[in-house]
Design an enzyme around this catalytic site. Structure first.
Site, PDB file in Angstrom:
ATOM      1  N   GLU A 130      61.116  22.541 -48.395  1.00 48.98           N
ATOM      2  CA  GLU A 130      61.025  21.153 -48.850  1.00 48.98           C
ATOM      3  C   GLU A 130      61.386  20.196 -47.711  1.00 48.98           C
ATOM      4  O   GLU A 130      62.113  20.568 -46.790  1.00 48.98           O
ATOM      5  CB  GLU A 130      62.023  20.936 -50.000  1.00 48.98           C
ATOM      6  CG  GLU A 130      61.400  20.938 -51.382  1.00 48.98           C
ATOM      7  CD  GLU A 130      60.569  19.685 -51.676  1.00 48.98           C
ATOM      8  OE1 GLU A 130      60.187  18.954 -50.731  1.00 48.98           O
ATOM      9  OE2 GLU A 130      60.289  19.448 -52.859  1.00 48.98           O
ATOM     10  N   ASP A 131      60.894  18.966 -47.807  1.00 47.07           N
ATOM     11  CA  ASP A 131      61.284  17.952 -46.828  1.00 47.07           C
ATOM     12  C   ASP A 131      62.654  17.367 -47.151  1.00 47.07           C
ATOM     13  O   ASP A 131      63.511  17.235 -46.292  1.00 47.07           O
ATOM     14  CB  ASP A 131      60.224  16.834 -46.736  1.00 47.07           C
ATOM     15  CG  ASP A 131      59.857  16.229 -48.082  1.00 47.07           C
ATOM     16  OD1 ASP A 131      60.355  16.698 -49.133  1.00 47.07           O
ATOM     17  OD2 ASP A 131      59.051  15.277 -48.094  1.00 47.07           O
TER      18      ASP A 131
ATOM     19  N   ASP B  65      66.207  14.744 -53.223  1.00 46.42           N
ATOM     20  CA  ASP B  65      66.742  13.423 -53.558  1.00 46.42           C
ATOM     21  C   ASP B  65      67.429  13.537 -54.925  1.00 46.42           C
ATOM     22  O   ASP B  65      68.560  13.992 -55.002  1.00 46.42           O
ATOM     23  CB  ASP B  65      65.559  12.446 -53.538  1.00 46.42           C
ATOM     24  CG  ASP B  65      65.944  11.000 -53.751  1.00 46.42           C
ATOM     25  OD1 ASP B  65      67.116  10.662 -53.545  1.00 46.42           O
ATOM     26  OD2 ASP B  65      65.076  10.200 -54.130  1.00 46.42           O
TER      27      ASP B  65
ATOM     28  N   PHE C 149      66.311   5.314 -47.847  1.00 44.09           N
ATOM     29  CA  PHE C 149      64.950   5.827 -47.712  1.00 44.09           C
ATOM     30  C   PHE C 149      64.655   6.132 -46.248  1.00 44.09           C
ATOM     31  O   PHE C 149      64.833   5.279 -45.378  1.00 44.09           O
ATOM     32  CB  PHE C 149      63.955   4.788 -48.247  1.00 44.09           C
ATOM     33  CG  PHE C 149      62.573   5.325 -48.382  1.00 44.09           C
ATOM     34  CD1 PHE C 149      62.213   6.095 -49.472  1.00 44.09           C
ATOM     35  CD2 PHE C 149      61.613   5.058 -47.408  1.00 44.09           C
ATOM     36  CE1 PHE C 149      60.931   6.592 -49.595  1.00 44.09           C
ATOM     37  CE2 PHE C 149      60.329   5.551 -47.520  1.00 44.09           C
ATOM     38  CZ  PHE C 149      59.989   6.322 -48.618  1.00 44.09           C
TER      39      PHE C 149
ATOM     40  N   ARG D 172      54.234   9.880 -41.244  1.00 45.29           N
ATOM     41  CA  ARG D 172      54.592  11.300 -41.225  1.00 45.29           C
ATOM     42  C   ARG D 172      54.590  11.842 -39.803  1.00 45.29           C
ATOM     43  O   ARG D 172      55.223  12.842 -39.499  1.00 45.29           O
ATOM     44  CB  ARG D 172      53.585  12.114 -42.052  1.00 45.29           C
ATOM     45  CG  ARG D 172      53.595  11.796 -43.529  1.00 45.29           C
ATOM     46  CD  ARG D 172      52.789  12.842 -44.276  1.00 45.29           C
ATOM     47  NE  ARG D 172      52.402  12.418 -45.613  1.00 45.29           N
ATOM     48  CZ  ARG D 172      53.163  12.544 -46.691  1.00 45.29           C
ATOM     49  NH1 ARG D 172      54.367  13.054 -46.601  1.00 45.29           N
ATOM     50  NH2 ARG D 172      52.722  12.148 -47.875  1.00 45.29           N
TER      51      ARG D 172
END
Ligand code: 5GP
Ligand code: MG
Length: 182
Positions: free
Chosen positions: A103-104, A107, A156, A169
């Site tokens: 996963e990136d 959250d 963020f 990205r």
């Protein structure tokens, strides 16, 4: 520093440089190599699109035989705070396989929770999770990653796979987008 976001210059702060990220990926992959060993196949399940760049760098530091699979999730934020997640692609056949979900960022944990629930029915040999970033203070669902690159605050972030409206990205670093002064 300022970065160009769809033609608007936005104030940003680099949290992790390209070098920071690559050093950390070496450390993470050493742990994964030590835990998994070099004999058994490991399926790298990449959660698109965010984890694509991280996974590409991570996998090249792994020593076991690997297979690569991808999955796409879509999260919806409904009017209430519940929200829900949908699989946009079919889960590959993972029966009997050792799986590493890549996963990136975690959250609220909603997406990962959803994916792990789905994987419960996949008859895998084992499931572990590796996330580049983790926002512990944002957690609403009870999930933890086995391997985490960096814990960060609730802000963020963009870059190194993480987007803002589909862009940014390609930044080689992870940056915090700051509130604009003007
Ligand atoms: P969660 O379901 O854990 O709330 O978040 C899941 C997804 O939301 C992440 O995989 C990522 O795609 C997106 N996301 C969460 N936080 C951030 C962030 O700070 N920046 C970006 N670009 N995406 C984020
Ligand atoms: Mg993601």
């Amino acid at each position: 520093m300022k970065i160009d976001v769809n033609g608007t210059m936005m104030q940003a702060k680099i949290l992790f440089s390209e070098n920071d990220i690559h050093k950390r990926i070496k450390e993470l992959s050493e742990k994964i190599n030590a835990d998994h060993g070099k004999d058994n196949v490991l399926v790298i399940l990449i959660v698109l699109n965010g984890a694509l760049i991280f996974a590409a760098d991570l996998i090249r530091n792994l020593i076991m035989p690997t297979e690569m699979e991808t999955i796409r999730l879509k999260s919806y934020e409904s009017m209430s705070s519940t929200g829900h997640v949908q699989l946009l692609t079919q889960l590959p056949d993972l029966a009997g396989k050792h799986v590493l979900v890549v996963e990136d960022i975690i959250d609220t944990g909603r997406s990962l929770h959803f994916l792990l629930e789905n994987l419960k029915h996949a008859n895998t040999a084992s499931v572990k999770v590796c996330s580049l970033l983790n926002k512990p203070e944002a957690r609403e669902f009870d999930v933890t990653a086995d391997y985490v690159g960096f814990d960060i605050a609730k802000n963020f972030v963009v870059g190194y796979g993480l987007d803002l409206d589909g862009r940014l990205r390609n930044l080689p670093y992870v940056a915090d987008l700051l509130p604009q002064a003007n």
